[in-house]
Design an enzyme around this catalytic site. Structure first.
Site, PDB file in Angstrom:
ATOM      1  N   MET A  29       0.844  -1.206   0.000  1.00 27.66           N
ATOM      2  CA  MET A  29       0.000   0.000   0.000  1.00 27.66           C
ATOM      3  C   MET A  29       0.877   1.252   0.000  1.00 27.66           C
ATOM      4  SD  MET A  29      -3.417  -0.943   2.072  1.00 27.66           S
ATOM      5  CE  MET A  29      -2.770  -0.697   3.704  1.00 27.66           C
ATOM      6  N   LEU A  32       6.662   3.167   1.399  1.00 26.27           N
ATOM      7  CA  LEU A  32       7.592   2.035   1.504  1.00 26.27           C
ATOM      8  C   LEU A  32       8.709   2.293   2.512  1.00 26.27           C
ATOM      9  CD1 LEU A  32       7.908   1.040  -2.281  1.00 26.27           C
ATOM     10  CD2 LEU A  32       6.259   0.248  -0.566  1.00 26.27           C
ATOM     11  N   HIS A  36       9.271  -3.362   3.375  1.00 21.27           N
ATOM     12  CA  HIS A  36       8.900  -3.601   1.976  1.00 21.27           C
ATOM     13  C   HIS A  36      10.145  -3.926   1.140  1.00 21.27           C
ATOM     14  CE1 HIS A  36       5.647  -0.679   3.316  1.00 21.27           C
ATOM     15  NE2 HIS A  36       4.927  -1.677   2.876  1.00 21.27           N
ATOM     16  N   ASP A 156       2.385  -9.228   8.685  1.00 18.08           N
ATOM     17  CA  ASP A 156       0.926  -9.418   8.640  1.00 18.08           C
ATOM     18  C   ASP A 156       0.680 -10.924   8.542  1.00 18.08           C
ATOM     19  OD1 ASP A 156      -0.143  -6.488   8.211  1.00 18.08           O
ATOM     20  OD2 ASP A 156       1.635  -6.732   6.975  1.00 18.08           O
ATOM     21  N   GLN A 159      -2.691 -12.337   7.492  1.00 17.17           N
ATOM     22  CA  GLN A 159      -2.890 -12.092   6.052  1.00 17.17           C
ATOM     23  C   GLN A 159      -2.132 -13.127   5.222  1.00 17.17           C
ATOM     24  OE1 GLN A 159      -2.708  -8.048   4.093  1.00 17.17           O
ATOM     25  NE2 GLN A 159      -0.621  -8.700   3.692  1.00 17.17           N
ATOM     26  N   VAL A 182      10.951  -7.238   9.451  1.00 14.48           N
ATOM     27  CA  VAL A 182      12.092  -6.323   9.622  1.00 14.48           C
ATOM     28  C   VAL A 182      11.753  -5.363  10.760  1.00 14.48           C
ATOM     29  CG1 VAL A 182      13.513  -4.560   8.513  1.00 14.48           C
ATOM     30  CG2 VAL A 182      12.683  -6.517   7.186  1.00 14.48           C
ATOM     31  N   SER A 192       4.184   1.185   7.969  1.00 15.00           N
ATOM     32  CA  SER A 192       3.859   2.510   7.406  1.00 15.00           C
ATOM     33  C   SER A 192       3.126   3.342   8.443  1.00 15.00           C
ATOM     34  CB  SER A 192       2.996   2.359   6.151  1.00 15.00           C
ATOM     35  OG  SER A 192       3.645   1.533   5.216  1.00 15.00           O
TER      36      SER A 192
HETATM   37  P1  AMP Z   1       1.524  -2.882   3.428  1.00 14.03           P
HETATM   38  O1  AMP Z   1       2.064  -1.846   2.510  1.00 14.03           O
HETATM   39  O2  AMP Z   1       1.510  -2.487   4.867  1.00 14.03           O
HETATM   40  O3  AMP Z   1       0.211  -3.458   2.942  1.00 14.03           O
HETATM   41  O4  AMP Z   1       2.554  -4.088   3.365  1.00 14.03           O
HETATM   42  C1  AMP Z   1       2.904  -4.675   2.140  1.00 14.03           C
HETATM   43  C2  AMP Z   1       3.686  -5.930   2.418  1.00 14.03           C
HETATM   44  O5  AMP Z   1       4.865  -5.606   3.149  1.00 14.03           O
HETATM   45  C3  AMP Z   1       2.889  -6.944   3.270  1.00 14.03           C
HETATM   46  O6  AMP Z   1       3.118  -8.253   2.766  1.00 14.03           O
HETATM   47  C4  AMP Z   1       3.494  -6.752   4.629  1.00 14.03           C
HETATM   48  O7  AMP Z   1       3.410  -7.898   5.446  1.00 14.03           O
HETATM   49  C5  AMP Z   1       4.934  -6.429   4.285  1.00 14.03           C
HETATM   50  N1  AMP Z   1       5.577  -5.738   5.403  1.00 14.03           N
HETATM   51  C6  AMP Z   1       5.142  -4.599   6.019  1.00 14.03           C
HETATM   52  N2  AMP Z   1       5.949  -4.299   7.058  1.00 14.03           N
HETATM   53  C7  AMP Z   1       6.905  -5.258   7.106  1.00 14.03           C
HETATM   54  C8  AMP Z   1       8.011  -5.521   7.956  1.00 14.03           C
HETATM   55  N3  AMP Z   1       8.311  -4.724   8.996  1.00 14.03           N
HETATM   56  N4  AMP Z   1       8.778  -6.602   7.719  1.00 14.03           N
HETATM   57  C9  AMP Z   1       8.475  -7.432   6.677  1.00 14.03           C
HETATM   58  N5  AMP Z   1       7.434  -7.256   5.833  1.00 14.03           N
HETATM   59  C10 AMP Z   1       6.658  -6.177   6.046  1.00 14.03           C
END
Ligand code: AMP
Length: 286
Positions: A29, A32, A36, A156, A159, A182, A192
């Site tokens: 979303m 970044l 991400h 997530d 998810q 991470v 985010s």
């Molecule tokens: P989002 O933009 O929040 O929908 O996340 C997009 C993807 O990035 C999803 O698969 C999240 O699980 C992954 N993601 C978000 N934050 C992290 C993180 N801290 N470590 C690893 N993956 C992440």
């Protein structure tokens, strides 16, 4: 390359497909961060071409959630992707994805709905319809991009589990790769939504990872009773700035609930800090 239209995306990637190049999709979303980026790096390692989607998906937000104020930083996202070898950033508008009209009250859309036993708990309990919105948009992205592999973060975890289940149940020919969480050096999982927090809020938010690490430590010391493991969190929850939404321990693949934990159990937590809903999780075994 930044592409906003579905037909242009299809046109752009069709030569890759004709050449039998493998395509990796990283759905996001936007806004970044290094979490991400770790997915992008994993995709770069495993695939010939990498597509990152940046789309704040309206149908996965509830009416009282942060859809309108969710951070949107497409220029910076595009720069980061370009600097890291991403072939295409796909960033459609809501109208491009769902057609014109009042999308948030759309009753004219075919949804993909994961089973209730996967969504009646954790984030699905308070975010009614959230995972229907997630599965629907991920399915649409899969159909638009037709990747060979798709990358999701364990951040997530519910998810990720639901998407693996969807891919299996619907025979979708895409390999789902889960990537580790991470964190900042402090232990705070990157998100985010951390952008909404003040410095003191970020400090308060450390309680999530501390509770999870302590549960894992207790499990490693031999405690397996799940109710007891959950109780170890109470000593950390003496801060009025942190409001616990849930703390649960379930199986990492099926989300089933058991009385005793094992190496495949995962602790999941959600809290509100400064009005911001934060989630985190940790696997108890190695
Ligand atoms: P989002 O933009 O929040 O929908 O996340 C997009 C993807 O990035 C999803 O698969 C999240 O699980 C992954 N993601 C978000 N934050 C992290 C993180 N801290 N470590 C690893 N993956 C992440």
């Amino acid at each position: 390359m930044l592409i906003k239209k579905i037909n242009e995306l299809r046109e752009y990637i069709s030569p890759y497909k004709s050449n039998n190049e493998s395509i990796g999709l990283v759905p996001t979303m936007g806004a970044l961060h290094n979490g991400h980026l770790s997915l992008i790096k994993a995709a770069k390692e495993k695939c010939d071409r990498v597509v990152v989607s940046v789309f704040v998906n309206p149908i996965q937000f509830g009416p009282n959630e942060d859809y309108n104020k969710y951070p949107r930083t497409l220029d910076a996202d595009y720069e980061l992707c370009s600097a890291n070898g991403v072939d295409v950033v796909f960033s459609p508008s809501p109208a491009e994805m769902y057609g014109e009209g009042n999308i948030l009250s759309n009753d004219n859309l075919t949804y993909v709905c994961p089973p209730f036993s996967y969504t009646d708990k954790l984030c699905g309990k308070s975010r009614i319809g959230h995972f229907d919105g997630v599965c629907t948009v991920v399915n649409k992205l899969f159909n638009i991009v037709q990747p060979d592999l798709a990358f999701f973060g364990e951040k997530d975890a519910q998810q990720l589990i639901i998407i693996k289940k969807m891919v299996k149940d619907l025979n979708i020919p895409i390999e789902i790769i889960g990537c580790p969480i991470v964190r900042e050096d402090t232990g705070l999982a990157l998100s985010s939504r951390n952008k909404y927090l003040t410095e003191s809020g970020k400090n308060d938010a450390l309680v999530l990872s501390k509770i999870l690490q302590n549960i894992r430590k207790c499990y490693k010391q031999g405690i397996t009773d799940i109710e007891y493991l959950k109780e170890t969190a109470f000593s950390f929850l003496n801060n009025n700035n942190v409001e616990l939404e849930y703390l649960e321990i379930y199986d990492s693949d099926s989300l089933e609930c058991t009385k005793f934990a094992n190496d495949n159990s995962r602790a999941f937590i959600a809290c509100r800090v400064e009005g911001v809903r934060l989630i985190d999780n940790i696997k108890l075994g190695d």
